[in-house]
Design a protein around this motif. Structure first.
Motif: not given
Length: 177
Positions: A27-32
């Protein structure tokens, strides 16, 4: 080493590390890109007991230690520090003051919410004092059986997601530091 984890702490660390790797990393890329933590993670934090690590079992918590809260924050931070802050604030800046300074009625009312479904926020900082707790301008005045708060807060950690706020205020500014 300065600290040797107990077997329980090691198992807890491994469990949180696996969760961070399997559930947060994708999820990190989408959260960033979105500039916010995925709300689905909050549900998972509650399901895993990460939102009440030190809270006694009678209030729905894990009855764990500060070390376990630290381990959880560290393992999640290895993947995404913003995702870890939610867990950190819940355990240390919201639940800890309730556990330490709250009366029995407050603990019984708020801790079960905080361990099961409600994110808490920490409101300390102000424009004129930053995070200097002794320089607060927000006032708390007791009127009858209620407290009236008057002031403004900025940079409220977890503020956008919270359903409960710990607000710091001065009762007697004349008392000084």
């Amino acid at each position: 080493p300065l600290t040797v984890f107990t077997e329980e702490e090691q198992l807890f660390r491994d469990s949180v590390a696996e969760f961070a790797r399997d559930d947060i990393t994708p999820r990190v890329r989408a959260m960033e890109t979105a500039g916010k933590v995925d709300p689905e993670l909050f549900k998972k934090y509650f399901e895993m007991g990460l939102m009440g690590i030190q809270v006694p079992e009678q209030y729905g918590g894990g009855d764990g230690s500060l070390m376990m809260a630290t381990i959880a924050v560290e393992e999640i931070s290895k993947v995404d520090a913003a995702a870890a802050i939610v867990v950190d604030v819940q355990n240390t800046l919201v639940e800890f003051p309730l556990l330490t300074y709250g009366n029995d009625e407050q603990k019984a009312k708020f801790l079960p919410m905080l361990t099961s479904s409600t994110i808490g926020a920490y409101a300390l900082s102000e424009a004129g004092s930053g995070s200097d707790a002794f320089g607060l301008e927000t006032r708390a005045v007791k009127r009858g059986d209620r407290w009236i708060l008057n002031g403004r807060k900025l940079w409220i950690t977890n503020g956008a997601e919270a359903g409960l706020f710990i607000v710091f205020a001065t009762v007697d500014p004349a008392a000084g530091y």
